[in-house]
Write a protein that holds these residues in place. Structure first.
Motif, PDB file in Angstrom:
ATOM      1  N   SER A  23       0.836  -1.198   0.000  1.00 38.69           N
ATOM      2  CA  SER A  23       0.000   0.000   0.000  1.00 38.69           C
ATOM      3  C   SER A  23       0.871   1.248   0.000  1.00 38.69           C
ATOM      4  O   SER A  23       2.067   1.193   0.325  1.00 38.69           O
ATOM      5  N   LYS A  24       0.266   2.389  -0.347  1.00 40.33           N
ATOM      6  CA  LYS A  24       0.997   3.659  -0.298  1.00 40.33           C
ATOM      7  C   LYS A  24       1.495   3.919   1.117  1.00 40.33           C
ATOM      8  O   LYS A  24       2.618   4.414   1.302  1.00 40.33           O
ATOM      9  N   GLU A  25       0.705   3.579   2.111  1.00 42.63           N
ATOM     10  CA  GLU A  25       1.110   3.797   3.496  1.00 42.63           C
ATOM     11  C   GLU A  25       2.333   2.953   3.845  1.00 42.63           C
ATOM     12  O   GLU A  25       3.255   3.438   4.529  1.00 42.63           O
ATOM     13  N   GLU A  26       2.364   1.713   3.373  1.00 44.09           N
ATOM     14  CA  GLU A  26       3.525   0.851   3.644  1.00 44.09           C
ATOM     15  C   GLU A  26       4.771   1.386   2.947  1.00 44.09           C
ATOM     16  O   GLU A  26       5.862   1.427   3.543  1.00 44.09           O
ATOM     17  N   ILE A  27       4.616   1.805   1.693  1.00 46.40           N
ATOM     18  CA  ILE A  27       5.759   2.361   0.952  1.00 46.40           C
ATOM     19  C   ILE A  27       6.275   3.614   1.639  1.00 46.40           C
ATOM     20  O   ILE A  27       7.490   3.779   1.845  1.00 46.40           O
ATOM     21  N   ASP A  28       5.362   4.510   2.010  1.00 46.17           N
ATOM     22  CA  ASP A  28       5.774   5.756   2.669  1.00 46.17           C
ATOM     23  C   ASP A  28       6.497   5.475   3.982  1.00 46.17           C
ATOM     24  O   ASP A  28       7.494   6.131   4.307  1.00 46.17           O
ATOM     25  N   MET A  29       6.013   4.511   4.745  1.00 42.68           N
ATOM     26  CA  MET A  29       6.645   4.184   6.021  1.00 42.68           C
ATOM     27  C   MET A  29       8.053   3.646   5.820  1.00 42.68           C
ATOM     28  O   MET A  29       8.984   3.983   6.570  1.00 42.68           O
ATOM     29  N   ILE A  30       8.234   2.824   4.794  1.00 41.20           N
ATOM     30  CA  ILE A  30       9.564   2.282   4.499  1.00 41.20           C
ATOM     31  C   ILE A  30      10.519   3.400   4.086  1.00 41.20           C
ATOM     32  O   ILE A  30      11.669   3.462   4.544  1.00 41.20           O
ATOM     33  N   VAL A  31      10.051   4.310   3.234  1.00 43.21           N
ATOM     34  CA  VAL A  31      10.904   5.410   2.782  1.00 43.21           C
ATOM     35  C   VAL A  31      11.216   6.365   3.931  1.00 43.21           C
ATOM     36  O   VAL A  31      12.357   6.824   4.096  1.00 43.21           O
ATOM     37  N   GLN A  32      10.237   6.662   4.759  1.00 42.48           N
ATOM     38  CA  GLN A  32      10.482   7.530   5.912  1.00 42.48           C
ATOM     39  C   GLN A  32      11.485   6.895   6.872  1.00 42.48           C
ATOM     40  O   GLN A  32      12.331   7.589   7.455  1.00 42.48           O
ATOM     41  N   SER A  33      11.410   5.589   7.019  1.00 42.52           N
ATOM     42  CA  SER A  33      12.380   4.879   7.859  1.00 42.52           C
ATOM     43  C   SER A  33      13.785   4.976   7.248  1.00 42.52           C
ATOM     44  O   SER A  33      14.773   5.147   7.974  1.00 42.52           O
ATOM     45  N   ALA A  34      13.867   4.868   5.928  1.00 44.39           N
ATOM     46  CA  ALA A  34      15.159   5.038   5.258  1.00 44.39           C
ATOM     47  C   ALA A  34      15.728   6.424   5.531  1.00 44.39           C
ATOM     48  O   ALA A  34      16.918   6.586   5.834  1.00 44.39           O
ATOM     49  N   GLN A  35      14.871   7.430   5.455  1.00 45.35           N
ATOM     50  CA  GLN A  35      15.318   8.802   5.663  1.00 45.35           C
ATOM     51  C   GLN A  35      15.759   9.071   7.099  1.00 45.35           C
ATOM     52  O   GLN A  35      16.498  10.030   7.344  1.00 45.35           O
ATOM     53  N   ALA A  36      15.319   8.252   8.032  1.00 43.30           N
ATOM     54  CA  ALA A  36      15.694   8.443   9.430  1.00 43.30           C
ATOM     55  C   ALA A  36      17.096   7.927   9.727  1.00 43.30           C
ATOM     56  O   ALA A  36      17.614   8.128  10.825  1.00 43.30           O
ATOM     57  N   ALA A  37      17.742   7.284   8.752  1.00 45.47           N
ATOM     58  CA  ALA A  37      19.089   6.744   8.961  1.00 45.47           C
ATOM     59  C   ALA A  37      20.098   7.876   9.171  1.00 45.47           C
ATOM     60  O   ALA A  37      19.894   9.011   8.725  1.00 45.47           O
ATOM     61  N   SER A  38      21.193   7.548   9.821  1.00 41.71           N
ATOM     62  CA  SER A  38      22.288   8.511   9.964  1.00 41.71           C
ATOM     63  C   SER A  38      22.792   8.913   8.583  1.00 41.71           C
ATOM     64  O   SER A  38      22.777   8.119   7.635  1.00 41.71           O
ATOM     65  N   THR A  39      23.242  10.163   8.481  1.00 37.66           N
ATOM     66  CA  THR A  39      23.775  10.677   7.219  1.00 37.66           C
ATOM     67  C   THR A  39      24.955  11.587   7.514  1.00 37.66           C
ATOM     68  O   THR A  39      24.884  12.431   8.409  1.00 37.66           O
ATOM     69  N   SER A  40      26.044  11.402   6.802  1.00 41.38           N
ATOM     70  CA  SER A  40      27.267  12.149   7.073  1.00 41.38           C
ATOM     71  C   SER A  40      27.063  13.646   6.882  1.00 41.38           C
ATOM     72  O   SER A  40      26.695  14.106   5.795  1.00 41.38           O
ATOM     73  N   SER A  41      27.298  14.427   7.940  1.00 33.92           N
ATOM     74  CA  SER A  41      27.204  15.899   7.884  1.00 33.92           C
ATOM     75  C   SER A  41      25.865  16.377   7.318  1.00 33.92           C
ATOM     76  O   SER A  41      25.785  17.434   6.710  1.00 33.92           O
ATOM     77  N   PHE A  42      24.815  15.537   7.471  1.00 35.41           N
ATOM     78  CA  PHE A  42      23.464  15.885   7.027  1.00 35.41           C
ATOM     79  C   PHE A  42      23.384  16.031   5.508  1.00 35.41           C
ATOM     80  O   PHE A  42      22.494  16.690   4.972  1.00 35.41           O
ATOM     81  N   ILE A  43      24.305  15.377   4.785  1.00 32.25           N
ATOM     82  CA  ILE A  43      24.392  15.590   3.336  1.00 32.25           C
ATOM     83  C   ILE A  43      23.270  14.867   2.581  1.00 32.25           C
ATOM     84  O   ILE A  43      22.873  15.293   1.499  1.00 32.25           O
ATOM     85  N   GLN A  44      22.755  13.743   3.147  1.00 30.24           N
ATOM     86  CA  GLN A  44      21.619  13.031   2.544  1.00 30.24           C
ATOM     87  C   GLN A  44      21.846  12.761   1.054  1.00 30.24           C
ATOM     88  O   GLN A  44      21.050  13.138   0.195  1.00 30.24           O
TER      89      GLN A  44
END
Length: 249
Positions: A23-44
């Motif tokens: 579902s769109k909700e499942e996809i969005d949750m997975i992507v939001q979880s990906a975005q919550a990962a650590s990122t070097s110097s906030f460079i994303q």
């Protein structure tokens, strides 16, 4: 043991999925979880492309070596190392960033950021009762993937992630022994100790394959690695990456 650790330790690749879309909700949750990962110097320094077009999924599956589960899944994500938005930032801020974003260091940052985001996505999916399988085979033909997904310079598609409702679960594959992976204060230099550890691991892996295949297969891990690493594969990668204006300096 808490539920997060239990989910992590229970990981296994899933290669057969039910015919059920996420579902769109499942996809969005997975992507939001990906975005919550650590990122070097906030460079994303990554982007995620979701593939919903059936023909594109089939083409990606063919590029990956006709891996059917790359086409037949609940959703297919392509994770890309991405410094293109940072090129745009240079234009917005009227600053020449090319030396930096074309450097080996920033290329490594983009690779690491992408991998961290993907693993967050994988754990999130598994915690939702979904199965996952990484698809590195899309790197068999990144020129073809680039044309298919219309990725610009400063972007390198690294791998796919097939996600869906499992139709079949494999047994969990034994990992290397902890004391072979984890060292304290300095790198282990005793090669004889390495060989003993690897010999024991070969025994464990051979038994795993014997039980899984009813005796039809009993590979050792070192034998698998020697065979795989003995074949030259994807030797075009340096050219492709440099043509994407990455890892040049």
């Amino acid at each position: 043991m808490n539920q997060v650790i239990e989910t992590i330790l229970n990981h296994r690749s899933v290669r057969r999925f039910q015919d059920k879309r996420l579902s769109k909700e499942e996809i969005d949750m997975i992507v939001q979880s990906a975005q919550a990962a650590s990122t070097s110097s906030f460079i994303q320094a990554y982007s995620i492309i979701g593939i919903t077009d059936r023909e594109k999924k089939q083409k990606l599956a063919e590029i990956a070596g006709n891996q059917t589960y790359a086409a037949e899944n609940g959703h297919f994500f392509v994770f890309c190392a991405d410094l293109n938005r940072h090129r745009v930032i240079g234009k917005i801020e009227e600053t020449d960033l090319n030396d930096s974003i074309e450097s080996t260091e920033k290329f490594m940052v983009a690779l690491i950021d992408t991998a961290l985001a993907a693993q967050n996505a994988a754990i999130a999916a598994e915690s939702m009762g979904l199965g996952i399988c990484y698809i590195g085979g899309i790197r068999n033909d990144l020129d073809g993937v680039k044309a298919l997904l219309k990725t610009p310079e400063y972007v390198v598609p690294l791998f796919g992630l097939a996600v869906g409702y499992p139709d079949e679960q494999n047994d969990k594959k034994p990992r290397l022994p902890l004391d072979h992976i984890y060292m304290e204060n300095e790198y282990e230099q005793d090669e004889d100790k390495y060989k003993v550890q690897l010999s024991e691991y070969n025994r464990i892996i051979s038994e795993y394959y014997r039980e899984r295949t009813g005796g039809k297969r009993e590979d050792t891990w070192t034998g698998q690695m020697a065979k795989m690493l003995g074949r030259k594969s994807r030797m075009y990668m340096r050219r492709f990456v440099e043509n994407q204006m990455m890892n040049k300096k």
